[in-house]
Scaffold this motif. Sequence first.
Motif, PDB file in Angstrom:
ATOM      1  N   MET A   1       0.842  -1.186   0.000  1.00 50.42           N
ATOM      2  CA  MET A   1       0.000   0.000   0.000  1.00 50.42           C
ATOM      3  C   MET A   1       0.880   1.239   0.000  1.00 50.42           C
ATOM      4  SD  MET A   1      -2.795   1.313   2.828  1.00 50.42           S
ATOM      5  CE  MET A   1      -4.050   0.144   2.318  1.00 50.42           C
ATOM      6  N   PRO A   2       0.638   2.199  -0.887  1.00 50.77           N
ATOM      7  CA  PRO A   2       1.404   3.451  -0.889  1.00 50.77           C
ATOM      8  C   PRO A   2       0.938   4.345   0.249  1.00 50.77           C
ATOM      9  CG  PRO A   2      -0.229   3.466  -2.651  1.00 50.77           C
ATOM     10  CD  PRO A   2      -0.298   2.116  -2.040  1.00 50.77           C
ATOM     11  N   VAL A   3       1.518   4.215   1.400  1.00 49.35           N
ATOM     12  CA  VAL A   3       1.091   4.944   2.584  1.00 49.35           C
ATOM     13  C   VAL A   3       2.309   5.572   3.229  1.00 49.35           C
ATOM     14  CG1 VAL A   3       1.269   2.821   3.963  1.00 49.35           C
ATOM     15  CG2 VAL A   3      -0.094   4.746   4.812  1.00 49.35           C
ATOM     16  N   ARG A   4       2.115   6.758   3.807  1.00 49.77           N
ATOM     17  CA  ARG A   4       3.174   7.418   4.545  1.00 49.77           C
ATOM     18  C   ARG A   4       2.612   7.926   5.873  1.00 49.77           C
ATOM     19  NH1 ARG A   4       4.117  13.417   1.983  1.00 49.77           N
ATOM     20  NH2 ARG A   4       1.899  13.998   1.735  1.00 49.77           N
ATOM     21  N   LEU A   5       3.485   8.032   6.861  1.00 50.77           N
ATOM     22  CA  LEU A   5       3.106   8.438   8.219  1.00 50.77           C
ATOM     23  C   LEU A   5       3.810   9.735   8.568  1.00 50.77           C
ATOM     24  CD1 LEU A   5       1.840   7.951  11.036  1.00 50.77           C
ATOM     25  CD2 LEU A   5       3.879   6.596  11.600  1.00 50.77           C
ATOM     26  N   LEU A   6       3.047  10.735   9.007  1.00 49.94           N
ATOM     27  CA  LEU A   6       3.565  12.008   9.472  1.00 49.94           C
ATOM     28  C   LEU A   6       3.228  12.130  10.958  1.00 49.94           C
ATOM     29  CD1 LEU A   6       2.393  14.306   6.516  1.00 49.94           C
ATOM     30  CD2 LEU A   6       4.600  13.147   6.797  1.00 49.94           C
ATOM     31  N   ARG A   7       4.236  12.367  11.806  1.00 48.45           N
ATOM     32  CA  ARG A   7       4.022  12.423  13.242  1.00 48.45           C
ATOM     33  C   ARG A   7       4.561  13.722  13.811  1.00 48.45           C
ATOM     34  NH1 ARG A   7       6.615   7.010  15.591  1.00 48.45           N
ATOM     35  NH2 ARG A   7       8.272   7.713  14.180  1.00 48.45           N
ATOM     36  N   GLU A   8       3.848  14.236  14.801  1.00 52.36           N
ATOM     37  CA  GLU A   8       4.282  15.395  15.577  1.00 52.36           C
ATOM     38  C   GLU A   8       4.057  15.064  17.046  1.00 52.36           C
ATOM     39  OE1 GLU A   8       2.564  19.070  14.439  1.00 52.36           O
ATOM     40  OE2 GLU A   8       2.786  18.708  12.279  1.00 52.36           O
ATOM     41  N   GLY A   9       5.120  15.143  17.834  1.00 51.64           N
ATOM     42  CA  GLY A   9       5.005  14.791  19.239  1.00 51.64           C
ATOM     43  C   GLY A   9       5.270  13.315  19.452  1.00 51.64           C
ATOM     44  N   THR A  10       5.134  12.905  20.697  1.00 50.38           N
ATOM     45  CA  THR A  10       5.366  11.502  21.048  1.00 50.38           C
ATOM     46  C   THR A  10       4.184  10.647  20.623  1.00 50.38           C
ATOM     47  OG1 THR A  10       4.432  11.869  23.258  1.00 50.38           O
ATOM     48  CG2 THR A  10       6.807  12.156  23.011  1.00 50.38           C
ATOM     49  N   ASP A  11       4.475   9.371  20.408  1.00 51.79           N
ATOM     50  CA  ASP A  11       3.397   8.448  20.045  1.00 51.79           C
ATOM     51  C   ASP A  11       2.519   8.169  21.270  1.00 51.79           C
ATOM     52  OD1 ASP A  11       4.287   8.228  17.481  1.00 51.79           O
ATOM     53  OD2 ASP A  11       5.509   6.436  17.872  1.00 51.79           O
ATOM     54  N   PRO A  12       1.190   8.065  21.084  1.00 55.15           N
ATOM     55  CA  PRO A  12       0.316   7.699  22.208  1.00 55.15           C
ATOM     56  C   PRO A  12       0.586   6.267  22.651  1.00 55.15           C
ATOM     57  CG  PRO A  12      -0.916   7.716  20.155  1.00 55.15           C
ATOM     58  CD  PRO A  12       0.451   8.271  19.834  1.00 55.15           C
ATOM     59  N   ASP A  13       0.393   6.036  23.938  1.00 53.23           N
ATOM     60  CA  ASP A  13       0.613   4.702  24.489  1.00 53.23           C
ATOM     61  C   ASP A  13      -0.454   3.757  23.948  1.00 53.23           C
ATOM     62  OD1 ASP A  13       1.195   2.469  25.936  1.00 53.23           O
ATOM     63  OD2 ASP A  13       0.569   3.289  27.879  1.00 53.23           O
ATOM     64  N   PRO A  14      -0.082   2.689  23.211  1.00 51.53           N
ATOM     65  CA  PRO A  14      -1.104   1.794  22.655  1.00 51.53           C
ATOM     66  C   PRO A  14      -1.872   1.033  23.725  1.00 51.53           C
ATOM     67  CG  PRO A  14       1.095   0.894  22.309  1.00 51.53           C
ATOM     68  CD  PRO A  14       1.289   2.267  22.828  1.00 51.53           C
ATOM     69  N   GLY A  15      -1.331   0.990  24.952  1.00 56.35           N
ATOM     70  CA  GLY A  15      -2.052   0.292  26.016  1.00 56.35           C
ATOM     71  C   GLY A  15      -3.074   1.148  26.733  1.00 56.35           C
ATOM     72  N   SER A  16      -3.082   2.454  26.479  1.00 56.21           N
ATOM     73  CA  SER A  16      -4.048   3.343  27.119  1.00 56.21           C
ATOM     74  C   SER A  16      -5.332   3.393  26.298  1.00 56.21           C
ATOM     75  CB  SER A  16      -3.458   4.741  27.250  1.00 56.21           C
ATOM     76  OG  SER A  16      -3.245   5.316  25.965  1.00 56.21           O
ATOM     77  N   PRO A  17      -6.457   3.828  26.909  1.00 54.83           N
ATOM     78  CA  PRO A  17      -7.699   3.934  26.124  1.00 54.83           C
ATOM     79  C   PRO A  17      -7.564   4.856  24.927  1.00 54.83           C
ATOM     80  CG  PRO A  17      -8.176   4.067  28.476  1.00 54.83           C
ATOM     81  CD  PRO A  17      -6.685   4.096  28.339  1.00 54.83           C
ATOM     82  N   GLY A  18      -6.878   6.000  25.105  1.00 56.25           N
ATOM     83  CA  GLY A  18      -6.704   6.908  23.972  1.00 56.25           C
ATOM     84  C   GLY A  18      -5.833   6.317  22.885  1.00 56.25           C
ATOM     85  N   GLY A  19      -4.700   5.663  23.263  1.00 53.36           N
ATOM     86  CA  GLY A  19      -3.836   5.038  22.269  1.00 53.36           C
ATOM     87  C   GLY A  19      -4.527   3.923  21.523  1.00 53.36           C
ATOM     88  N   ALA A  20      -5.349   3.119  22.245  1.00 50.18           N
ATOM     89  CA  ALA A  20      -6.091   2.046  21.573  1.00 50.18           C
ATOM     90  C   ALA A  20      -7.080   2.607  20.572  1.00 50.18           C
ATOM     91  CB  ALA A  20      -6.812   1.192  22.622  1.00 50.18           C
ATOM     92  N   ALA A  21      -7.739   3.749  20.941  1.00 45.32           N
ATOM     93  CA  ALA A  21      -8.692   4.350  20.014  1.00 45.32           C
ATOM     94  C   ALA A  21      -7.986   4.880  18.763  1.00 45.32           C
ATOM     95  CB  ALA A  21      -9.458   5.468  20.717  1.00 45.32           C
ATOM     96  N   VAL A  22      -6.809   5.513  18.938  1.00 49.49           N
ATOM     97  CA  VAL A  22      -6.048   6.005  17.777  1.00 49.49           C
ATOM     98  C   VAL A  22      -5.662   4.836  16.873  1.00 49.49           C
ATOM     99  CG1 VAL A  22      -3.878   7.089  17.083  1.00 49.49           C
ATOM    100  CG2 VAL A  22      -5.232   8.065  18.964  1.00 49.49           C
ATOM    101  N   HIS A  23      -5.214   3.721  17.456  1.00 44.82           N
ATOM    102  CA  HIS A  23      -4.859   2.535  16.667  1.00 44.82           C
ATOM    103  C   HIS A  23      -6.056   2.039  15.875  1.00 44.82           C
ATOM    104  CE1 HIS A  23      -4.038  -1.739  15.882  1.00 44.82           C
ATOM    105  NE2 HIS A  23      -2.747  -1.422  15.922  1.00 44.82           N
TER     106      HIS A  23
END
Length: 549
Positions: free
Chosen positions: A288-310
């Motif tokens: 898949m032709p996909v690219r990732l742009l990030r600003e700031g630290t990555d959200p914790d994937p184990g937290s409710p917010g990080g799981a929702a972003v995933h």
Amino acid sequence: MREGTRETVLRWGRPAAGAALWTLLGALTVVELFDSRDRPPVFEALALVLALAVSAVLSRSHPLTALGVMLSAAVLQMTASGVLLVETFVLTPWLALLPLAFLAGLRSERVRPVTAMVVAACVFTLAVFAATGLLSGYDTRTFLSRSVDWLGGALTVALTTVTPWLLGRYLLLRGRLARDGWAIAERMERARAADADRARLRERARIATRMHDSLGHDLALIAVRAAALEMSAPDGSDRRNAAAELRTAAHEANLRLREVIGVLREGDGDAPAEPVAALVRRAADAGMPVRLLREGTDPDPGSPGGAAVHRVVQEALTNAAKYAPGSEVTVRVVREGGLTRVSVLDTGPPGAMPALPARRGPEGSGLAGLRSLVEGLGGDLATGPADGAPGRGFSVRATVPDAPSGGDGAGPAPGGPAGVDAPSQTRRAHAEARARARRRLVAAVAVPAALGAGAALAGFALLWWVGTNSVLPPEAYGRISVGDDRALVEQELPRFAYPRQSVDDRPPDPPGSVCSYYLVRHENGLPPVYRLCFADGVLVAKDEIRRFE
């Protein structure tokens, strides 16, 4: 068989026992009336037996009325014997009041009728005594002395009615508490069964969520790779046709997966174990032709917010692979100030890409589940065509807080309304019922005891006061001389005179005189008394009379 026998015994045994009890009480009434009198009191016997019969008939359907009928009969008979309208006091009606008052408390919750009946009976008894004293011309001492006997009559009214009635009320509440306890236990069993069913449904939904998210994403990547193989193969070749069939089959399998288990999505499922960067890397590795742009630290994937972003990124990449294969996808994740803003935009399928089924409406079941998840955390989700123009790709934008809004995500404190230590409604209701039962038991014991103690104390205090005010001190007696004027003598006399009829074997009064008696000292038994005799307003005799038991 045993249960049927028990029901039969209860059905016939209780009425039979009741009939035997009322018959015995009626027989005792007749025996008590006819045994102690020379002339049989037929009218009195008929009246008491009729009141007992009416009370027995009404005791089951109208217990308060039955109690009122029997209490009226007993009070009328007692007051009639007190004013000497009948010869003797009959005890049996008061014995009949005990079961009637008990049944009234056991079968009725009304309090005011019983209270009104008891108060009216006591007031009537004391009113009859007061009227009798006024009509008979009692002096003050005689009136006060005899009021103790009538006070005992009023106490009898209260104790024979209130005590068994309170006991019946206690047993009524205790039986209701037991029945409510079994009902609560049954409801709790049903609630546990419902909780178990809900737990099974939640587990099934969790498994369905994982299958939908993981398998759907993997199937979409398979479709992407098949599309890449299809584009790289020569036109009309078997390899191109096989790749096209594989892509179509992967897409249809993804649709069937959504139809079968997508509707079961519920809850958040388990938190993802990989960050967004790993998810994007896997999609890129699949072609898949996909690219990732990030600003700031990555959200914790184990937290409710990080799981929702995933979940947002995973669902958006899956939809882009299914509905816009070959399009360029940009994933932007910006985290600042406790919020994570994520957007996934695709450019739409290129013109040379084979046509695929279009999206089914503005928002599928996956996006609907995402919206519920994000909004449940206090965030928001927006989906639709990129730049607002159809045909230019699709965008998914979400703002997700790191922690659920309204708290720190830890939930209520343990002692709060929803804490594990907070008492349940069932436990509170059970505690309140037990407290009411204890209060009624205490009332059943304490109220009669308090009434009896209060009446006894009042009676003894009244007798003591009357007795001490009937004592003529020896020094005052010594100052009195025969021939003194009556007015001067009365200045030395106490408040009350001792009853003349209470002095046995008294000497005859001097001719033409009127004698009064006074206690030498106040004590139990038969204390000595002074006798003072007056004639023509002058003291003509005084002496001391010693009495012996």
